[in-house]
Motif scaffolding. Structure first.
Motif, short mmCIF file in Angstrom:
data_model
loop_
_atom_site.label_atom_id
_atom_site.label_comp_id
_atom_site.label_asym_id
_atom_site.label_seq_id
_atom_site.Cartn_x
_atom_site.Cartn_y
_atom_site.Cartn_z
N GLY A 27 0.77 -1.23 0.00
CA GLY A 27 0.00 0.00 0.00
C GLY A 27 0.80 1.29 0.00
O GLY A 27 0.24 2.35 0.23
N HIS A 28 2.12 1.22 -0.27
CA HIS A 28 2.94 2.43 -0.27
C HIS A 28 2.68 3.21 -1.55
O HIS A 28 2.93 2.74 -2.66
CB HIS A 28 4.41 2.06 -0.16
N THR A 29 2.18 4.44 -1.42
CA THR A 29 1.74 5.23 -2.56
C THR A 29 2.88 5.55 -3.52
O THR A 29 2.76 5.36 -4.74
CB THR A 29 1.10 6.54 -2.06
N CYS A 35 -3.44 2.93 -7.96
CA CYS A 35 -3.16 2.80 -6.53
C CYS A 35 -2.47 4.06 -6.00
O CYS A 35 -2.80 4.56 -4.92
CB CYS A 35 -2.27 1.57 -6.28
N GLY A 84 -4.10 6.80 -3.52
CA GLY A 84 -3.43 7.02 -2.24
C GLY A 84 -3.04 8.46 -2.00
O GLY A 84 -2.43 8.77 -0.97
#
Length: 602
Positions: free
Chosen positions: A408-410, A435, A439
């Motif tokens: 989930g790291h933008t 994603c 984010g």
């Protein structure tokens, strides 16, 4: 061990035993207690077995072992199984465990579930688990609550799936620790613990937590509060936290503090954090440290962070590192980061690696980034990607970016998306760019919009002032990036608005980009202003764009000056346009410059 007590009828007397843990005697009326005891003494002296048994139990409960023993021995000799059980309890209290076991065996064989429980406990303490299981099972099957719980504990210790049956039986009979442990098992259905795959819904876990908490189990109250808080029922959660905190549960005091902090009551939160910290909760000490750090009270904050470490909470060392780093005490920050990192604190390992990297020690930083990333630090995985990319190791960088993006790291998702774009894999690129954009990455939103924009079919040109068309998805992403201050997106949104004929919207976005330093925004704003008849203001923006290196803006300025008769100024801007280019602009600017030179020399 239990003082008398089973649910069997005692040798035809018709007297029913009290629940386990209570003496097997009829409860006398409080106002006639002395008279009742006197009657028991007289009856026991007269040879009444039941009276001797009840009197012995009463004296045993009172702690009068010398007075109880002869009464219990007399009743035991007459065949009273409750007296035999209680005689075992008395002897156990005196330290004669083996003799106590002998009398418990007598009572257990006669059907006393309490004695069977005590005998099972005796055998387990001596390591004889088969005998322990036999007698505990006898007790449990007769309905003895403590026997059921002790049997469940023994079976769980051996990994026997049958443990849950007896744990549930004890919980259903009101055993609070059994209810708590049953709830814990239900709360972790996939952990491979006591319940394994039999773990049921969190609703049943809540039910057992509630039962245990209602009976005063502090940890059950804490877990019940956590369930309610996560569900948004903070008022009831606070009541359970408060109950446990008042009775001395440090973790509940800490949780109550956070609940109050989130409600805006920082002062009362600090009171409960203080209570929790003083009772040894490291998390509460860390919370106090953070509170004082926010207020600029660094010495007090440091004291509480150290208290957290003393309580075994390694976050204290990490927080000390952060505090020292903020104060510029780099050597001390490194020391605290190392202390936390060596015992597995992944964020401390990442912070240590960043510190080393900032000091030019890339080789020293990489192992700590790796350790943090392998421990699950998403930021460390992203930083490893940056480290490898800086060395030109694109494949290794991409592997770490992908790992961080999957978590989930933008910004990692943005890097993967851009890499897939370079490879021509538009489908994968779009997935990662979505994603990143979702984010909150402005660059991700811009890149996604550009990707979608390239796929759009060509549309006919619109004149300014024509009806506005409906916005497409790519325009929406451009606008999201633009609203986050992305200058190229702002220019593109302005262009799309102009294409739709929306002059006001186009001017707004061009102006936003120009004021943020975009030379394209300034140039396009100038074009729009000229169309609207505001050439003087357009010149101002073209001058700003040309000063920033925009060749077309310089050419426009040269043309304006030539039209006004300002030949020297026009020649200067034409020369500037030749320098800036691009090629077509340079050629036009060169012709204009030469023409102006000829006219000046004529």
């Amino acid at each position: 061990m239990d003082v008398m007590g089973d649910k069997g009828t005692l040798y035809g007397t018709g007297r029913i035993a009290r629940p386990s843990g209570e003496a097997e005697e009829a409860a006398p009326d409080e106002t006639g207690e002395a008279a009742e005891e006197a009657r028991l003494w007289l009856a026991a002296e007269g040879g009444d077995t039941e009276a001797a048994s009840v009197l012995g139990a009463r004296l045993l409960r009172r702690g009068d072992l010398d007075g109880a023993e002869p009464r219990l021995r007399a009743a035991t000799a007459a065949g009273d199984r409750a007296a035999a059980n209680n005689l075992g309890v008395l002897l156990h209290q005196r330290g004669y465990a083996d003799e106590a076991a002998g009398w418990w065996r007598v009572a257990a064989v006669a059907g006393s579930s309490a004695a069977a429980h005590a005998l099972g406990r005796h055998h387990r303490e001596r390591g004889d688990e088969p005998a322990a299981e036999y007698w505990l099972r006898q007790s449990a099957e007769q309905g003895h609550t403590l026997g059921a719980y002790a049997l469940a504990d023994l079976l769980e210790h051996r990994g026997d799936a049958g443990a849950v049956t007896w744990l549930r039986a004890a919980a259903e009979r009101g055993h609070r620790e059994a209810a708590y442990r049953l709830a814990r098992g239900l709360d972790r259905p996939g952990s491979g613990g006591l319940l394994g795959e039999r773990g049921e819904s969190s609703g049943e876990a809540e039910q057992w937590y509630r039962q245990a908490a209602a009976r005063g189990h502090l940890r059950a109250a804490l877990h019940l509060g956590g369930i309610l808080e996560r569900r948004g029922e903070v008022k009831e959660a606070g009541r359970w936290y408060l109950m446990a905190a008042k009775d001395g549960d440090a973790r509940a005091a800490c949780a109550l503090g956070f609940l109050l902090r989130d409600a805006g009551d920082v002062e009362n939160a600090a009171i409960w954090w203080l209570r929790g910290a003083q009772d040894g909760d490291g998390n509460a000490a860390n919370a106090l440290g953070a509170l004082h750090a926010e207020r600029g009270q660094n010495q007090t904050a440091e004291r509480w962070y150290r208290a957290a470490m003393d309580a075994g909470d390694i976050n204290g060392a990490y927080n000390l590192g952060l505090l020292c780093a903020e104060q510029g005490r780099i050597a001390q920050a490194e020391q605290w980061y190392r202390r936390a990192a060596y015992v597995g604190h992944r964020e401390a390992a990442n912070a240590l690696a960043i510190l080393l990297l900032q000091n030019g020690d890339a080789s020293g930083a990489e192992p700590w980034f790796s350790k943090a990333a392998e421990s699950g630090s998403v930021d460390a995985a992203f930083n490893l990607g940056i480290l490898h990319a800086g060395r030109g190791e694109e494949e290794a960088a991409l592997r770490w970016y992908e790992r961080a993006a999957a978590a989930g790291h933008t910004e990692a998702a943005l890097q993967v998306g851009m890499a897939r774009l370079r490879e021509g894999d538009e489908q994968a690129a779009e997935r990662h760019l979505r994603c990143a954009a979702g984010g909150g990455s402005a660059e991700g939103a811009y890149r996604l919009a550009a990707l979608l924009d390239a796929r759009r079919p060509a549309v006919s040109a619109h004149e300014l002032g024509e009806p506005v068309r409906e916005k497409t998805e790519c325009e929406e992403w451009y606008e999201r990036a633009a609203s986050q201050g992305h200058r190229r997106a702002q220019v593109r949104v302005g262009m799309l608005a102009a294409g739709r004929g929306d002059v006001v919207e186009a001017a707004r976005w061009y102006r936003a980009a120009a004021e943020a330093g975009s030379r394209n925004g300034a140039f396009n704003l100038g074009l729009l202003l000229v169309r609207e008849g505001s050439e003087p203001e357009a010149v101002v923006w073209w001058q700003r764009a040309a000063a920033a290196g925009h060749g077309r803006a310089a050419l426009r300025l040269a043309l304006v000056c030539a039209r006004r008769g300002e030949l020297v100024e026009g020649q200067r801007w034409a020369s500037r346009a030749v320098e800036l280019g691009p090629g077509e602009v340079g050629e036009r600017a060169a012709r204009l410059r030469d023409a102006l030179r000829e006219e000046l020399s004529a």
